[in-house]
Design a protein around this motif. Sequence first.
Motif, PDB file in Angstrom:
ATOM      1  N   HIS A   1      -0.153  -0.373  -9.347  1.00  0.00           N
ATOM      2  CA  HIS A   1      -0.479   0.631  -8.333  1.00  0.00           C
ATOM      3  C   HIS A   1       0.750   1.295  -7.721  1.00  0.00           C
ATOM      4  O   HIS A   1       0.614   2.245  -6.941  1.00  0.00           O
ATOM      5  CB  HIS A   1      -1.340   0.008  -7.225  1.00  0.00           C
ATOM      6  CG  HIS A   1      -0.672  -1.119  -6.505  1.00  0.00           C
ATOM      7  ND1 HIS A   1      -0.174  -2.232  -7.135  1.00  0.00           N
ATOM      8  CD2 HIS A   1      -0.413  -1.304  -5.173  1.00  0.00           C
ATOM      9  CE1 HIS A   1       0.351  -3.051  -6.253  1.00  0.00           C
ATOM     10  NE2 HIS A   1       0.216  -2.504  -5.061  1.00  0.00           N
TER      11      HIS A   1
ATOM     12  N   THR B   1       0.822  -1.214   0.000  1.00  0.00           N
ATOM     13  CA  THR B   1       0.000   0.000   0.000  1.00  0.00           C
ATOM     14  C   THR B   1       0.853   1.259   0.000  1.00  0.00           C
ATOM     15  O   THR B   1       0.377   2.325  -0.395  1.00  0.00           O
ATOM     16  CB  THR B   1      -0.921   0.018   1.233  1.00  0.00           C
ATOM     17  OG1 THR B   1      -0.130  -0.105   2.426  1.00  0.00           O
ATOM     18  CG2 THR B   1      -1.924  -1.133   1.171  1.00  0.00           C
ATOM     19  N   ASP B   2       2.103   1.138   0.425  1.00  0.00           N
ATOM     20  CA  ASP B   2       3.028   2.275   0.437  1.00  0.00           C
ATOM     21  C   ASP B   2       4.068   2.087  -0.666  1.00  0.00           C
ATOM     22  O   ASP B   2       4.873   1.154  -0.607  1.00  0.00           O
ATOM     23  CB  ASP B   2       3.725   2.356   1.795  1.00  0.00           C
ATOM     24  CG  ASP B   2       4.716   3.515   1.870  1.00  0.00           C
ATOM     25  OD1 ASP B   2       4.737   4.347   0.935  1.00  0.00           O
ATOM     26  OD2 ASP B   2       5.477   3.570   2.857  1.00  0.00           O
TER      27      ASP B   2
ATOM     28  N   TRP C   1     -11.132  -2.251  -8.600  1.00  0.00           N
ATOM     29  CA  TRP C   1      -9.707  -2.006  -8.378  1.00  0.00           C
ATOM     30  C   TRP C   1      -9.109  -1.244  -9.559  1.00  0.00           C
ATOM     31  O   TRP C   1      -8.385  -0.252  -9.375  1.00  0.00           O
ATOM     32  CB  TRP C   1      -8.991  -3.336  -8.178  1.00  0.00           C
ATOM     33  CG  TRP C   1      -7.487  -3.284  -8.296  1.00  0.00           C
ATOM     34  CD1 TRP C   1      -6.739  -3.720  -9.341  1.00  0.00           C
ATOM     35  CD2 TRP C   1      -6.568  -2.790  -7.325  1.00  0.00           C
ATOM     36  NE1 TRP C   1      -5.399  -3.524  -9.097  1.00  0.00           N
ATOM     37  CE2 TRP C   1      -5.263  -2.959  -7.858  1.00  0.00           C
ATOM     38  CE3 TRP C   1      -6.701  -2.223  -6.061  1.00  0.00           C
ATOM     39  CZ2 TRP C   1      -4.117  -2.577  -7.174  1.00  0.00           C
ATOM     40  CZ3 TRP C   1      -5.552  -1.839  -5.370  1.00  0.00           C
ATOM     41  CH2 TRP C   1      -4.290  -2.021  -5.924  1.00  0.00           C
TER      42      TRP C   1
END
Length: 500
Positions: A316, A271-272, A448
């Motif tokens: 992402h 996520t980071d 997503w």
Amino acid sequence: MASSVRAKGPKPKRDRPLPSGTVTFLFSDIEGSTERWEKHRDAMKAAVARHDELMQKTIAHYGGYVFKTVGDAFCAVFNDASSALHAALDSQRALAKEDFSAVDGVHVRMGLHTGSAEERDADYFGPAVNRVARLMSVGHGAQVLLSGATHELVRNDAPKDAVFSDLGLHRLKDLAQPERVWQVTVKDLRSDFPALKSLDTLPNNLPMQVTSFLGREQDLEAVKTHLTDHRLVTLCGTGGVGKTRLAVQIGADLLERFTDGVWIADLAPITDPESVASVVAQALGVRQAQDRPIEEAICHSLKGKQVLLVLDNCEHVLDRVAALVDAIHHTCPNVRILVTSRQPLDLGGEKVLRLDSLRVSDSVALFADRALLVNQTFCLNEDNAQVVEDICRRLDGIPLAIELAAARVKVLSVSNIDQRLNERFKILTGGNRTALPRQKTLAALFDWSYDLLSEQERHVFNRVAIFAGSFSMDGAIFVCAGTDPNEADLFDIIASLADK
């Protein structure tokens, strides 16, 4: 021989009915033939011709049928396992008696596996065919390997001097369940060999797969070829199209090519974006030194090594991945990088390959395989084949969607599944309990991708969604007229949406 058996090759003439039902496959190839061709081109022509003559003669003598030859590799099928075993041993005896010193020897590795397979146009397809190819590929020249299934059938009907050696459980390159591998030798043939070249003995961190690899054999060969010519290959495709499964299989097939291993870093849970380098370093076993950034430590560790690095699910965290890949690409000449993403990295030297949906025949095979896992009574037959084909067409050949649909055969007939596909976001749920949320339902899969779009990209996407099929740039300009972005920016946004 390439591990996939769909490679093109001349088909020998057929003069009798093909074996069918449960059959035994014998696959073989000459170990190190590429190097011998480079060193002894003229002599290899004669050596391979003699090798082919001996193989053809012995296989035919025992009632086998050579259904494909790929270079110096033979793919043969037999009605019974005992005949296949005798053909393998007699072929090895005949080859051992020949003088191949002009090419530093001709050493042939062989694999035998018994199972059912689909025959189409005098060729065979299915998990059993792939299994024997993988089995053969982990052996060494002059070695004859048997799967557990074949060993059970021949152990009481083998030549008197045959010795079977249990080599233990091995993960083959199809990444499915381990196979108990047996070696068979006779007194006048070599019996000592190095350890098998399986996933257990070669450096890698490839995960075992719990389902079979289906429908991507041609893509598999294409990507492997491109990785020979390019140091950076990005595999692009829509969500659920099977990029990860293909990338992992490519890594397994190429293990022997990379002496320092095949290593995969799964970036999906990140996520980071700042964590990208740390996750890659962990996959490679690289420790961060106090006097240098982790990215520099990765490049320093890989410099001079022959490695295939697979970076999976990058869309992402694309900017961070691109920066790291660019650094490795410029400092590590022997490292090949395979990236999976929903859009390219846009780096110099990047070869981009678009992964299409499965063909209808492969989609149907995937549905049938996955349906059987959840319902042992399921059988693809004349009564339901057309309905299954319709389901696969309506799901656009997207593997994840097909697998979610197949899972519903626990409670619905295929006709009911087909009828309910108009509410596909309700019915296509219930994916793998341990999968990421976006891989559990079809709706989450699309959410997503949509959430990864910028605000302007979403605006344009919503506008052009009015088109039922394809659309022109003029059409996009028309439906976006009078809104932000302006026409000049619209070209870039449409191009970005196409990339994604």
